[in-house]
Design a protein around this motif. Sequence first.
Motif, PDB file in Angstrom:
ATOM      1  N   LEU A  99      36.510 -36.789  63.588  1.00  0.00           N
ATOM      2  CA  LEU A  99      35.928 -36.830  64.925  1.00  0.00           C
ATOM      3  C   LEU A  99      34.795 -35.824  65.006  1.00  0.00           C
ATOM      4  O   LEU A  99      34.845 -34.759  64.414  1.00  0.00           O
ATOM      5  N   ARG A 100      33.753 -36.199  65.717  1.00  0.00           N
ATOM      6  CA  ARG A 100      32.705 -35.242  66.095  1.00  0.00           C
ATOM      7  C   ARG A 100      32.377 -35.506  67.552  1.00  0.00           C
ATOM      8  O   ARG A 100      32.317 -36.649  67.976  1.00  0.00           O
ATOM      9  N   LEU A 101      32.126 -34.466  68.300  1.00  0.00           N
ATOM     10  CA  LEU A 101      31.697 -34.699  69.668  1.00  0.00           C
ATOM     11  C   LEU A 101      30.813 -33.569  70.159  1.00  0.00           C
ATOM     12  O   LEU A 101      30.826 -32.464  69.613  1.00  0.00           O
ATOM     13  N   THR A 102      30.031 -33.901  71.162  1.00  0.00           N
ATOM     14  CA  THR A 102      29.129 -32.927  71.770  1.00  0.00           C
ATOM     15  C   THR A 102      29.387 -32.943  73.264  1.00  0.00           C
ATOM     16  O   THR A 102      29.502 -34.016  73.863  1.00  0.00           O
ATOM     17  N   VAL A 103      29.524 -31.738  73.839  1.00  0.00           N
ATOM     18  CA  VAL A 103      29.718 -31.660  75.286  1.00  0.00           C
ATOM     19  C   VAL A 103      28.536 -30.919  75.882  1.00  0.00           C
ATOM     20  O   VAL A 103      27.865 -30.137  75.198  1.00  0.00           O
ATOM     21  N   SER A 104      28.277 -31.194  77.138  1.00  0.00           N
ATOM     22  CA  SER A 104      27.234 -30.422  77.813  1.00  0.00           C
ATOM     23  C   SER A 104      27.884 -29.131  78.271  1.00  0.00           C
ATOM     24  O   SER A 104      29.084 -29.074  78.534  1.00  0.00           O
ATOM     25  N   GLY A 105      27.112 -28.087  78.373  1.00  0.00           N
ATOM     26  CA  GLY A 105      27.672 -26.803  78.762  1.00  0.00           C
ATOM     27  C   GLY A 105      28.035 -26.722  80.241  1.00  0.00           C
ATOM     28  O   GLY A 105      28.662 -25.783  80.680  1.00  0.00           O
ATOM     29  N   LEU A 163      31.101 -35.154  78.409  1.00  0.00           N
ATOM     30  CA  LEU A 163      31.121 -35.564  76.997  1.00  0.00           C
ATOM     31  C   LEU A 163      29.816 -36.308  76.745  1.00  0.00           C
ATOM     32  O   LEU A 163      29.602 -37.395  77.277  1.00  0.00           O
ATOM     33  N   LEU A 164      28.935 -35.737  75.968  1.00  0.00           N
ATOM     34  CA  LEU A 164      27.614 -36.348  75.788  1.00  0.00           C
ATOM     35  C   LEU A 164      27.612 -37.351  74.653  1.00  0.00           C
ATOM     36  O   LEU A 164      26.915 -38.345  74.683  1.00  0.00           O
ATOM     37  N   GLU A 165      28.388 -37.055  73.629  1.00  0.00           N
ATOM     38  CA  GLU A 165      28.340 -37.871  72.426  1.00  0.00           C
ATOM     39  C   GLU A 165      29.674 -37.689  71.737  1.00  0.00           C
ATOM     40  O   GLU A 165      30.228 -36.583  71.734  1.00  0.00           O
ATOM     41  N   LEU A 166      30.186 -38.753  71.173  1.00  0.00           N
ATOM     42  CA  LEU A 166      31.491 -38.671  70.543  1.00  0.00           C
ATOM     43  C   LEU A 166      31.548 -39.749  69.469  1.00  0.00           C
ATOM     44  O   LEU A 166      31.038 -40.858  69.662  1.00  0.00           O
ATOM     45  N   GLU A 167      32.139 -39.404  68.331  1.00  0.00           N
ATOM     46  CA  GLU A 167      32.248 -40.418  67.289  1.00  0.00           C
ATOM     47  C   GLU A 167      33.529 -40.217  66.494  1.00  0.00           C
ATOM     48  O   GLU A 167      33.719 -39.173  65.868  1.00  0.00           O
ATOM     49  N   ALA A 168      34.410 -41.194  66.569  1.00  0.00           N
ATOM     50  CA  ALA A 168      35.616 -41.200  65.746  1.00  0.00           C
ATOM     51  C   ALA A 168      35.251 -41.955  64.477  1.00  0.00           C
ATOM     52  O   ALA A 168      35.048 -43.169  64.512  1.00  0.00           O
ATOM     53  N   ASN A 169      35.128 -41.216  63.380  1.00  0.00           N
ATOM     54  CA  ASN A 169      34.580 -41.801  62.156  1.00  0.00           C
ATOM     55  C   ASN A 169      35.111 -41.065  60.953  1.00  0.00           C
ATOM     56  O   ASN A 169      34.792 -39.898  60.772  1.00  0.00           O
ATOM     57  N   PRO A 170      35.912 -41.720  60.124  1.00  0.00           N
ATOM     58  CA  PRO A 170      36.332 -43.113  60.277  1.00  0.00           C
ATOM     59  C   PRO A 170      37.640 -43.243  61.044  1.00  0.00           C
ATOM     60  O   PRO A 170      38.407 -42.309  61.148  1.00  0.00           O
ATOM     61  N   ILE A 171      37.827 -44.449  61.559  1.00  0.00           N
ATOM     62  CA  ILE A 171      39.155 -44.879  61.983  1.00  0.00           C
ATOM     63  C   ILE A 171      39.618 -45.844  60.894  1.00  0.00           C
ATOM     64  O   ILE A 171      38.884 -46.780  60.557  1.00  0.00           O
ATOM     65  N   ILE A 172      40.787 -45.574  60.314  1.00  0.00           N
ATOM     66  CA  ILE A 172      41.247 -46.440  59.232  1.00  0.00           C
ATOM     67  C   ILE A 172      42.128 -47.538  59.825  1.00  0.00           C
ATOM     68  O   ILE A 172      43.032 -47.256  60.614  1.00  0.00           O
ATOM     69  N   CYS A 173      41.828 -48.767  59.458  1.00  0.00           N
ATOM     70  CA  CYS A 173      42.532 -49.910  60.049  1.00  0.00           C
ATOM     71  C   CYS A 173      43.422 -50.601  59.021  1.00  0.00           C
ATOM     72  O   CYS A 173      42.996 -50.847  57.890  1.00  0.00           O
ATOM     73  N   TYR A 174      44.631 -50.919  59.440  1.00  0.00           N
ATOM     74  CA  TYR A 174      45.605 -51.631  58.608  1.00  0.00           C
ATOM     75  C   TYR A 174      46.025 -52.904  59.342  1.00  0.00           C
ATOM     76  O   TYR A 174      45.728 -53.067  60.523  1.00  0.00           O
ATOM     77  N   PRO A 175      46.755 -53.746  58.661  1.00  0.00           N
ATOM     78  CA  PRO A 175      47.194 -54.981  59.332  1.00  0.00           C
ATOM     79  C   PRO A 175      48.048 -54.716  60.565  1.00  0.00           C
ATOM     80  O   PRO A 175      48.095 -55.530  61.485  1.00  0.00           O
ATOM     81  N   ASP A 176      48.741 -53.575  60.615  1.00  0.00           N
ATOM     82  CA  ASP A 176      49.679 -53.353  61.717  1.00  0.00           C
ATOM     83  C   ASP A 176      49.369 -52.127  62.557  1.00  0.00           C
ATOM     84  O   ASP A 176      50.104 -51.808  63.484  1.00  0.00           O
ATOM     85  N   ARG A 177      48.308 -51.412  62.247  1.00  0.00           N
ATOM     86  CA  ARG A 177      47.996 -50.225  63.039  1.00  0.00           C
ATOM     87  C   ARG A 177      46.614 -49.715  62.662  1.00  0.00           C
ATOM     88  O   ARG A 177      46.008 -50.173  61.686  1.00  0.00           O
TER      89      ARG A 177
END
Lengths: 698, 698
Positions: free
Chosen positions: A689-695, A669-683
């Motif tokens: 998600l975007r990610l890049t893997v090496s072959g 896994l070369l690069e990974l981004e969870a965007n957005p993660i939505i945040c609430y008071p309880d969860r």
Amino acid sequence: MADQLSGLLFPRSVAVIGASGKPGKIGHALFSNVVTSFSGPVYAVNPGHDELLGRPCVPTIAALPEPVDLAVIIIPAQLVPDALEACGAGGIRNAIVISGGFKEVGADGAEREGKLVEIASRHSMRLLGPNCLGLISTQVGLNATFAPRGAREGEIAFISQSGAFCTAVLDWAWKGHVGFSHFISLGNKAVLSEEDFLTAFADDPRTRVIVAYLEGIADGQRFLKTARAVTPQKPVVIIKTGRGEAGARAVSSHTGTMAGSDEAYEAAFRQAGVIRAQNVEELFDFAYLLARQPLPKGRRVGIVTNAGGPGVMATDAAEREGLEIARFTEPTARSLAERMPAAASIYNPVDILGDARADRYRDAVNLVAADPNVDMIVALSAPVAILTYAELGTILADVHREHGKPVTCSFMVGEIGEEADAVLRDAGIPSAFDPARAVRALAGLVRYADVRGTPHKDQRTHPVDREGAASLLRAAARKDRVRLGVEAMDLLEAYGIPVARGGIARSAEDVEPLLQALGEELVLKVVSPEMSHKSDVGGVRVGIPAERAAEEAWQMLHMARERFPEMPIDGVLVQERVPPGREVIVGMVRDPTFGPLIMFGLGGVHVEVMGDVAFAVAPLVEGEAEALIRRIRAYPILRGVRGQPGVDINALVEVVERLAQLAMDFPHLLELEANPIICYPDRVVAVDLRLTVSGEDG
Amino acid sequence: MADQLSGLLFPRSVAVIGASGKPGKIGHALFSNVVTSFSGPVYAVNPGHDELLGRPCVPTIAALPEPVDLAVIIIPAQLVPDALEACGAGGIRNAIVISGGFKEVGADGAEREGKLVEIASRHSMRLLGPNCLGLISTQVGLNATFAPRGAREGEIAFISQSGAFCTAVLDWAWKGHVGFSHFISLGNKAVLSEEDFLTAFADDPRTRVIVAYLEGIADGQRFLKTARAVTPQKPVVIIKTGRGEAGARAVSSHTGTMAGSDEAYEAAFRQAGVIRAQNVEELFDFAYLLARQPLPKGRRVGIVTNAGGPGVMATDAAEREGLEIARFTEPTARSLAERMPAAASIYNPVDILGDARADRYRDAVNLVAADPNVDMIVALSAPVAILTYAELGTILADVHREHGKPVTCSFMVGEIGEEADAVLRDAGIPSAFDPARAVRALAGLVRYADVRGTPHKDQRTHPVDREGAASLLRAAARKDRVRLGVEAMDLLEAYGIPVARGGIARSAEDVEPLLQALGEELVLKVVSPEMSHKSDVGGVRVGIPAERAAEEAWQMLHMARERFPEMPIDGVLVQERVPPGREVIVGMVRDPTFGPLIMFGLGGVHVEVMGDVAFAVAPLVEGEAEALIRRIRAYPILRGVRGQPGVDINALVEVVERLAQLAMDFPHLLELEANPIICYPDRVVAVDLRLTVSGEDG
């Protein structure tokens, strides 16, 4: 490891291969340094002599009368491999290769260096260099360098990747009476590198502080692990140069854009408890105090001065360095009031006035040092005729000894201050003209006290479905996919990261069965991992009523295929519409030195415009994910501001930890981004998600 | 002003009132300094002698044979006023009062100091002190201090508010061969203060840089005006201590919360072109180079080194200091390639390798210095056996002279580097062990070059209805109102700041006539200047349909009067509902030192949570309002990000300028905050306001 290096660091006998009797040759400079400094048996290896500088000289390594503890090799590069082989064959287990002409000169040299590594490995040899200045071990009195200056004995172990910086420091330290336990020029680090010496010096009773000049680290993960183990025992102060080097790395996420090589070094040093010096002055100011003085119990500084101005300068510096100005206890305040003149300032900084003689100075510094609210002392003095600096030096040395608290001083004078040099040096008290510098040195102690005060933590490992994640990645690999997008949300789920519910529809007909449990309003996203900014090209539709979902999905697919005929369009993600909340980004890029570098930031303008992000190198030990989150400037927003509730920080901490675990488990896994993660008071819930893997690997 | 101070700074004759023949007394130390240093006529005034140290001594001031240019008074405090009077009566126009016992000792002393001011004013005397160390003027060879050390001749004019710092600097500078044109201990600044000396030194041909140590400034506006006039002629470098002092000031706005005394100093120094030093080391590093070297034409630095490590350190430091690493022109690159060995690095930093002798060093530095892309040079050298530092010093002195570009160096050695001291000192080239310090000194030159490069601008004055604003404020004063809110929006309007349309209804019946031209949806705000957070207590209603406005207004009035019976409730502001836009805050607090301090920041979390604000002291000259706006980190948001349009910066600039003008015109406006101002691509509009006036003036 310390034991493993004992033959190198504390040899009982030394042979110099390439020793020369000709002044002006490096082989002469080195051999004469060894002969002059070392009291054990010393041999020269040189076919032209029977004796050199009064020591036995043999024609070949094989002819040495004993397998010496340490061989120092200083012959032309092309002859070095054979010499090293001969050493190994002769039972010599430690070698320094001074000679240059290896990796630093190109492919030929690199190949030659490869041979050294192979030989050393085959004979289990510890090899320092090649292409280095050598080493000095003051405990056995050995100067195995060709530098014109040796080193005084002391408590600082010094490691340098630059030979030139070594000679510079030796010369400068001699003048300033700064002493060393060990002095190591790393050279090309073919076999032994900074990690080996960190470990060795951690166990060396004479070494009180380890100082390093590094231009780069070969194996960041090994460094991080080693330094984490060493810093609770011994302070490590490093100057790492090359801050600006722009890592040549293809980036496809915010994380990638923000993460430079220096961010990784900065994060790793912080996590490992390494104190990073900004420049040479800081490096040795910190090192000197860490070598010579005890650690303060807190960050409260007591200041005694015979002039107002310097007192204010010290106070300013203390604030800038994050120290506190101590508040004296009532008995101290009372004693000061009784014993100082009425015009004196008895609050911190204590100004005992320009007419203070030695007795008043001693009184004041003693009272301040004895106060339980004072963790360390800065003593200042402007030049006055009624007080000699020799007296003052003695007073401070006494106070330092009696109270066992750190003391620094600023004697704001020129030559007349030099009369205190010897007594201050014996006491280990540094003096600087600039009060700010006296304060900054203490801040170095406090930084290390903080490191020492941090209890050791282990990595937190969460239960995850590693095999599930692996098979997802294998499936992607089978399709030759390098970039993945929302279709890989299952990867997050496999690692226990909450994601918005949904599923992928490949055609309009697929939509209906997905609608269960997704609520009345939906989000539709085109699934096409190559599509970079989905929202900008109409690839995201928000707030679609469930009954219109199939129709809209069809339209989106149609539009996408028409508009981007060259892109693979996998379908449409039909996702629940989660309520609005605080958006954060958790990302990872693989740093060439340190491996998985985790990024955290707030969504919206905070990351992109304000650059308000924080980094940490995985693996994360307990507490580091939370520290990462707290480090962004916008952290108060997550904690809750202006009457708005905060978000579930614990849940966010866990997401960061699980993501770090994912990054550790799958090196491709070369690069990974969870965007957005939505945040609430309880969860919290990840929605994209975007990610890049090496072959390379599945 | 320079002419006015010429008798003080360049006296032709001096009398010391209180001169003493007894070694150990201050009156002796001072008199003997004067006698030893000064070639003009010197008189002692002391009733016990006819002669002192070989100079004529008279019993009284009246008995002096001539009205000397300068009287230095060093007698008990209570005798000083009469002595000063006698000086004035005798035609002496310049005096230094060394004696302490004035303002610094409390009320009695302050009264005594008041007398000095009155006497000096009556006789048009220039008075330095009281409670000071005196002054040194190396051009006339006068040391009128009681310090044990004099000053060497030089180009630095030094002003200090701390006498102790004066003696410290004198002693330190003597050792380091740092010279001064003038050396001034300000003392209590009863009459003459830093501004007078700034002006005088600006015109002094011998002075190339003015350096000051200040603990506070009495009249910030005067300082700002003076420094603005001086810095285009001469660099001014100041160390201002007491950064942390928390101003004791009642605050009722964000502006008030964010604005500390140090923000005002920081802003004023920046606006005035004063270079602020962080510590003593920086102060003199900057001063030395500004005194001895030409200004660079740009910020591109060329680095020559004989070792890689130090070169990287210098590169790092250059980046940190905001300098650029020069890219050589093609001819330079070619010449370097031809003349340096193959293994050398011919890119910047140029690494000429450890085997470089003097000729190669000279060659390389000359080539780099000659490159038109190089504005200044840093020369580095680690210790090598084949190059002496004396040679190196000569090379650099030659290069400096021939190319007329700034040069600093770092000789990374101890004692052996000292052989270059004399030649470097003659050339005005500083040397430091730490490459970072050699680079930082150059950054000081660049900072001043930027100041010099900024064309002089005048204050931009906008047409305003000053009388209208005055009558509004008078009306408020008649009602004994100290705090005003939305009801004072007309004040902004009078100064040409666009505000949302609206009017105040004192009862439900007033609402109807207001509704014309306010649109279909309205905002209602309770008008009660004492109510701090209107929105939080239901004092603001947004999006009210026009037809319901009367009813809602009545409810709000009712609610407010019921809930806050002790508060004056003036009515309800019925305001147009402006469309959403970027919210900014423009505020003003009156700083005790500098007067109107303008704050700018983005609304929402940016000011409150992120602390992202910028300050400037009014009056603002052209360009300063825009610079203020650009200085916040979030500025890109205003310029427009992520495809969103930017806001009308010019309109915002004008609002800031008009608000600054309002603050200048009405000194009894203590605090004011337009918050929010809503910004659109084509206009801005203020929708709310809070302000505080002093009761003193209408």
